[in-house]
Design a protein around this motif. Structure first.
Motif, short mmCIF file in Angstrom:
data_model
loop_
_atom_site.label_atom_id
_atom_site.label_comp_id
_atom_site.label_asym_id
_atom_site.label_seq_id
_atom_site.Cartn_x
_atom_site.Cartn_y
_atom_site.Cartn_z
N LEU A 214 65.88 118.01 -25.28
CA LEU A 214 65.96 117.80 -23.65
C LEU A 214 65.12 118.65 -22.87
CD1 LEU A 214 70.17 118.10 -23.32
CD2 LEU A 214 68.66 116.17 -23.66
N ASP A 215 64.52 118.12 -21.97
CA ASP A 215 63.63 119.19 -21.40
C ASP A 215 64.28 119.97 -20.26
OD1 ASP A 215 64.56 117.00 -19.77
OD2 ASP A 215 62.58 116.96 -18.47
N LYS A 216 65.50 119.51 -19.89
CA LYS A 216 66.44 120.71 -19.06
C LYS A 216 67.89 120.14 -19.23
CE LYS A 216 67.40 121.38 -14.36
NZ LYS A 216 67.27 121.03 -12.82
N VAL A 217 68.63 120.86 -19.43
CA VAL A 217 70.14 120.65 -19.56
C VAL A 217 70.72 120.44 -17.95
CG1 VAL A 217 72.45 121.46 -20.25
CG2 VAL A 217 70.53 122.13 -21.58
N GLU A 218 71.25 119.08 -17.85
CA GLU A 218 71.97 118.81 -16.82
C GLU A 218 73.34 118.99 -16.88
OE1 GLU A 218 70.40 118.06 -14.29
OE2 GLU A 218 68.30 117.20 -14.55
N PRO A 219 73.89 118.84 -15.79
CA PRO A 219 75.57 118.92 -15.95
C PRO A 219 76.14 117.84 -16.83
CG PRO A 219 74.82 119.06 -13.59
CD PRO A 219 73.59 118.75 -14.46
N TRP A 220 75.68 116.72 -16.91
CA TRP A 220 76.12 115.47 -17.78
C TRP A 220 75.75 115.73 -19.21
CZ3 TRP A 220 73.32 114.62 -13.30
CH2 TRP A 220 71.92 114.62 -13.52
N ASP A 221 75.15 116.86 -19.55
CA ASP A 221 74.70 117.12 -21.23
C ASP A 221 75.59 118.20 -21.46
OD1 ASP A 221 72.49 115.35 -20.85
OD2 ASP A 221 71.18 116.97 -20.02
N LYS A 222 76.52 119.13 -20.62
CA LYS A 222 77.14 120.08 -21.08
C LYS A 222 78.26 120.17 -21.78
CE LYS A 222 75.08 123.16 -17.39
NZ LYS A 222 75.29 123.90 -16.35
N SER A 223 78.84 118.69 -21.88
CA SER A 223 80.12 118.42 -22.53
C SER A 223 79.71 118.07 -23.98
CB SER A 223 80.90 117.39 -21.75
OG SER A 223 81.25 117.57 -20.80
N LEU A 224 78.51 117.82 -24.31
CA LEU A 224 78.08 117.62 -25.71
C LEU A 224 78.34 118.63 -26.74
CD1 LEU A 224 74.26 116.15 -24.88
CD2 LEU A 224 76.27 114.65 -25.95
#
Length: 601
Positions: free
Chosen positions: A294-304
């Protein structure tokens, strides 16, 4: 997303609560007992034998009430918009209110006859009630006249409406929009369990769409929820002032037998974790970027999951893990867990209109099944939820077994037994897993779990505390005020800049603060998750490592019910929350966990 086949083994056996009767028959039995209590009421205090009989009848009535109310409430939670169970719930509310209204002067009668009651309490048959009456006499200044008490009793029925409206809105009315994945296939999002699972998908477009579907659903109702929150706290505060408390916080502190400065001290001590919080989440974000490119961690990535070792757990696998991990408690503890599985105490699977989240029932005195509702989704998180709720249910088992009168659990320390189980589960998995990536996921679960129940919940609690201050100061409370206060609380406890939380792109997620169900109950609850987490982290380590002296203390804690003050109950563990020592001990444990996490990277 129901991926387990629904069968009787994965649904709970609520019929046990009816005790071989129909619902109408149990209700009729409850009404007869209610009428008997009302018949005895005018003379309950006049002689010692009357008083003893009165306590006995109320005890039996509470047991029947627990069966009836749990049957109705649990069925309603399976389908929160089912008119049959809504009707029964309202029916019970009216009937219970009638009883409360007719006996609304009971406290005044007891206070007027204090000398007489104290004489009765010398009878060994009544010794377990002494603590309750001492507390009542101590709170005499907050008891109003008979006329005022009767009026408040009638009005109190309206107070329950905030929680009911919130539940109907959040669990029954608010729906999530269907979403598209990266291949433009439409995916239905029926429940919070679906959201949780889909946010772990490898499809980033799907994750993003699910995140917006979820947050938009609440954001659309932000003004309705803001008004509901405001009037809820206005009512709670006004009711407290009527009873001659300084405010709502003062009233709940009195109920918990603590001083307000303990809450402020907990806020201060949890704020001291903020540097560890930022250090951990900065590292976690770097790991997510690397793992998922990922280039940036977005809120929708944080549950991974922090690694791509995404293991699914079946219900049967989860049962086996729970039994093995909690074996350090001994045979009796394990036997209760086996009963929960074999005797169908658990509603496992998500359903449309089912109550979101998970819980273990309250009001368990007189019962032998301590029911659990959850929304199992095959994730490691669901295994933790199972361990958590079993902690509550087994707590109910022990105090139910050992206490006659105080067979309940004060909210103040209710989370200790559940979070201790989560810590022990983590330690077991860390010891038994050989794959480094799996161990990293488990450490991630343990550390994020700690911050979720301390930092996260204290953000919510401090927000709640400040809302009460604003109401006291007659300040307006709109969604914009709520949003700004929530942003400030996040900054205070995480060391992240305000810009991290005020980005317009993610504004919908700020409505999160409006969907905290505990806000609408009226017990100033959420800081008690931290009260649970701090002793639980210490307890989990000592129990898992076989500290026999501490394990004995822990079972004394489980068995005590509400027979002591909440603070004295926790002191049974050798932990005093008025002192900083326990927070410092947790800080050291957390620091070591983060170091271990970084080494595994």
């Amino acid at each position: 997303m129901q991926s387990e086949k629904i069968n009787n083994n994965y649904d709970w056996d609520l019929e046990y609560l009816l005790d071989n009767k129909t619902l109408e028959e149990l209700f009729d039995e409850w009404k007869r007992k209610k009428e008997k209590i009302l018949l005895l009421y005018p003379d309950f205090y006049k002689t010692e034998s009357n008083f003893i009989n009165w306590k006995k009848e109320n005890h039996e009535f509470a047991n029947i009430s627990n069966r009836l109310l749990n049957y109705i409430d649990n069925n309603l939670n399976e389908d929160v918009i089912n008119e049959k169970w809504i009707s029964w719930s309202q029916r019970m509310s009216f009937e219970s209110q009638e009883l409360s209204n007719k006996m609304s002067d009971s406290t005044n009668i007891i206070l007027k006859n204090k000398k007489l009651i104290l004489e009765y309490l010398k009878n060994p048959e009544l010794k377990e009630y002494v603590r309750d009456y001492n507390l009542l006499f101590k709170s005499a200044k907050h008891i109003l006249s008979e006329k005022e008490e009767k009026l408040l009793s009638v009005l109190s029925m309206n107070d329950e409406g905030y929680e009911e409206i919130f539940s109907t809105l959040v669990d029954g009315t608010i729906k999530f929009e269907d979403v598209c994945n990266s291949k433009n296939k439409i995916i239905k999002v029926n429940s919070l369990a679906d959201v949780t699972l889909l946010l772990k998908s490898n499809d980033r477009i799907l994750r993003k769409n699910v995140w917006y579907s979820f947050n938009n659903a609440y954001f659309k109702y932000r003004n309705v929820l803001s008004n509901l929150l405001y009037y809820n706290y206005l009512t709670l505060n006004n009711n407290s002032i009527i009873r001659k408390y300084n405010d709502y916080i003062d009233a709940v502190c009195d109920d918990d037998e603590i001083e307000e400065n303990l809450i402020l001290s907990i806020y201060k001590n949890v704020e001291s974790f903020k540097n560890l919080y930022k250090k951990f989440y900065d590292q976690r974000n770097l790991l997510l970027k690397k793992t998922y490119k990922l280039d940036k961690v977005e809120p929708w990535d944080k549950s991974l999951d922090v690694t791509k070792v995404f293991k699914k757990y079946s219900i049967e696998e989860s049962k086996e893990i729970i039994l093995k991990s909690l074996s350090c408690f001994g045979n009796e503890y394990l036997d209760v867990i086996k009963k929960a599985f074999d005797e169908r105490w658990i509603s496992w699977l998500p359903k449309e209109n089912k109550h979101s989240g998970a819980y273990s029932i309250g009001g368990t005195r007189g019962l032998e099944k301590y029911y659990i509702s959850m929304n199992f989704d095959k994730t490691l998180s669901s295994v933790y939820t199972l361990a958590h709720e079993l902690g509550h249910s087994i707590h109910s088992y022990y105090f139910g077994k050992c206490q006659k009168v105080h067979a309940d659990c004060r909210i103040f320390f209710a989370e200790i037994a559940s979070i201790t189980n989560e810590v022990i589960l983590s330690l077991y998995l860390l010891e038994t897993k050989t794959n480094k990536k799996e161990k990293l996921n488990i450490l991630d679960e343990l550390i994020t779990g700690f911050f979720s129940t301390t930092t996260r919940q204290i953000i919510f609690s401090n927000f709640e505390y400040e809302i009460v201050q604003k109401i006291k100061n007659k300040e307006p409370i709109t969604y914009d005020v709520i949003k700004e206060l929530y942003i400030n609380m996040n900054v205070k406890y995480t060391s992240y800049n305000k810009s991290n939380y005020s980005n317009k792109k993610y504004e919908q997620s700020l409505s999160t603060i409006l969907r905290i169900s505990h806000f609408y109950v009226g017990n100033f609850y959420v800081y008690k998750y931290a009260v649970g987490q701090i002793p639980a982290l210490i307890a989990g380590y000592k129990i898992y490592n076989g500290d026999k002296e501490f394990i004995k203390k822990y079972f004394d804690f489980l068995k005590s019910g509400s027979s002591l003050s909440p603070i004295d109950t926790i002191k049974l563990l050798g932990i005093d929350l008025y002192k900083e020592d326990s927070f410092k001990e947790c800080y050291k444990i957390l620091e070591k966990l983060i170091q271990e996490y970084n080494k595994l990277l």
